[in-house]
Design an enzyme around this catalytic site. Structure first.
Site, PDB file in Angstrom:
ATOM      1  N   SER A  42       2.894   1.159   0.845  1.00  0.00           N
ATOM      2  CA  SER A  42       3.961  -0.082   1.329  1.00  0.00           C
ATOM      3  C   SER A  42       5.398  -0.001   0.529  1.00  0.00           C
ATOM      4  O   SER A  42       6.123  -0.134   2.012  1.00  0.00           O
ATOM      5  CB  SER A  42       3.180  -1.848   0.826  1.00  0.00           C
ATOM      6  N   HIS A 313       7.854  -7.135  -1.235  1.00  0.00           N
ATOM      7  CA  HIS A 313       8.651  -6.477  -0.359  1.00  0.00           C
ATOM      8  C   HIS A 313       9.494  -5.878  -0.527  1.00  0.00           C
ATOM      9  O   HIS A 313      10.496  -6.869  -0.603  1.00  0.00           O
ATOM     10  CB  HIS A 313       7.939  -5.466   0.528  1.00  0.00           C
TER      11      HIS A 313
END
Length: 344
Positions: A42, A313
């Site tokens: 990711s 993230h």
């Protein structure tokens, strides 16, 4: 027609035939866009950075570093990065449908379909490879979840997460994860070289998340939620240890390690809002357009008021930083190739 003339014409025709077969090939090769295959999880897919692909549960952003670099340098991109991918379940072996989490965070009716091993997309004629992987194999999501839960129970006091992972059961679990990742990463690097023997390989590290905790506050979900502030130095050390493992394998296998941590050290979760290059646990989306993500049931349980469960993230600024570092590494690899032998 004299025999000497006939022989000369025959030789010329034969020579022309040879040229017709072999002559255009160098031009065709020169005109071909160099092929670039992007592998990873990711952090390489840059999930939750708008706009993203909604088709298969991998959440690949069109602003991710593979897309930016390919566009800037004129490379033909095959992007098979995927959120939640692991070295084994994702790169070396299929990624099960149960390990596809989007976005979209809510899968379609019938769920997502299992993904082919990313390694299958490498071939003899692959020119460039980037791979950013390892965090999921180490269990980073589980580690952060433990920190959130233990920090909540301690009301942010002490170092409950550090204590768990440096003693007893937690320490043994983490040591086992590092040992397995060390083995699997080496196998992956060997497989990459076997499948794409002529490719220039870049191994991409992870950005700084909490290199300093001076600006972080307990219970703020746009940062690290209920993680105890005194646990953050241990989390930072864990990430640096992971990057060291990744860099070591890159060097041992003749690949280029791309340091993302160093250039991002002043832009972690605890930096002021305008200087952050990371999403918190639950944060507002960044990037281009107005794409949204329907929260999952688990996300709804998190009390933060951010737009989506972005769960630590890179945001759009982080993706741009990754692109700068990877682009520079590509250009450096190109400079090391003699001009006559360059395909890029």
């Amino acid at each position: 027609m004299p025999s000497l003339v006939r022989a000369s014409l025959a030789a010329a025709a034969a020579f022309a035939a040879v040229l017709s077969v072999f002559g255009p090939a160098p031009a065709a090769r020169a005109a071909r866009e160099p092929s670039y295959v992007a592998l990873g999880d990711s952090y390489s897919a840059d999930v939750f950075v708008r706009p993203w692909d909604e088709s298969d549960g991998c959440g690949r952003s069109y602003r991710s570093y593979p897309h930016q670099v390919a566009q800037d340098l004129g490379l033909h991109l095959t992007d098979v990065t995927c959120g939640a991918a692991e070295v084994r379940d994702g790169i070396l072996e299929p990624q099960p449908a149960s390990k596809l989490h989007g976005p979209p965070s809510v899968p379609p009716a019938g769920g997502w379909r299992e993904k082919r091993p990313q390694i299958d997309y490498l071939h003899d004629d692959t020119d460039y490879v980037s791979v950013g992987i390892g965090g999921n194999s180490l269990g980073f999501g589980d580690i952060v979840t433990q920190c959130l839960e233990r920090g909540a129970r301690s009301i942010g006091l002490g170092t409950p997460c550090t204590n768990y992972f440096t003693t007893g059961e937690g320490r043994e679990w983490l040591a086992g994860k590092f040992a397995q990742l060390d083995h699997d990463f080496g196998q992956m690097m060997t497989e990459i070289r076997d499948r794409a023997p002529g490719a220039k390989v870049l191994v991409v590290g992870y950005p700084a998340i909490v290199p300093t905790n001076s600006g972080c506050s307990w219970g703020v979900w746009r940062q690290l939620g209920t993680t105890a502030k005194k646990d953050m130095p241990w989390l930072d050390g864990l990430e640096r240890e992971l990057n060291e493992l990744i860099e070591r394998h890159a060097v041992e296998h003749g690949a280029t390690y791309v340091d993302i941590y160093g250039p991002s050290a002043g832009h972690g979760l605890c930096a002021p809002e305008g200087e952050r290059w990371m999403y918190g646990v639950k944060d507002d989306l960044t990037g281009d357009g107005d794409q949204t993500d329907t929260p999952s049931e688990l996300c709804d349980e998190i009390p933060g008021n951010g737009a989506a469960c972005t769960f630590v993230h890179p945001n759009a600024h982080g993706a741009d930083n990754q692109a700068r570092q990877v682009r520079a590494a590509f250009e450096q690899r190109r400079a090391l190739v003699p001009a006559a032998g360059r395909r890029f």
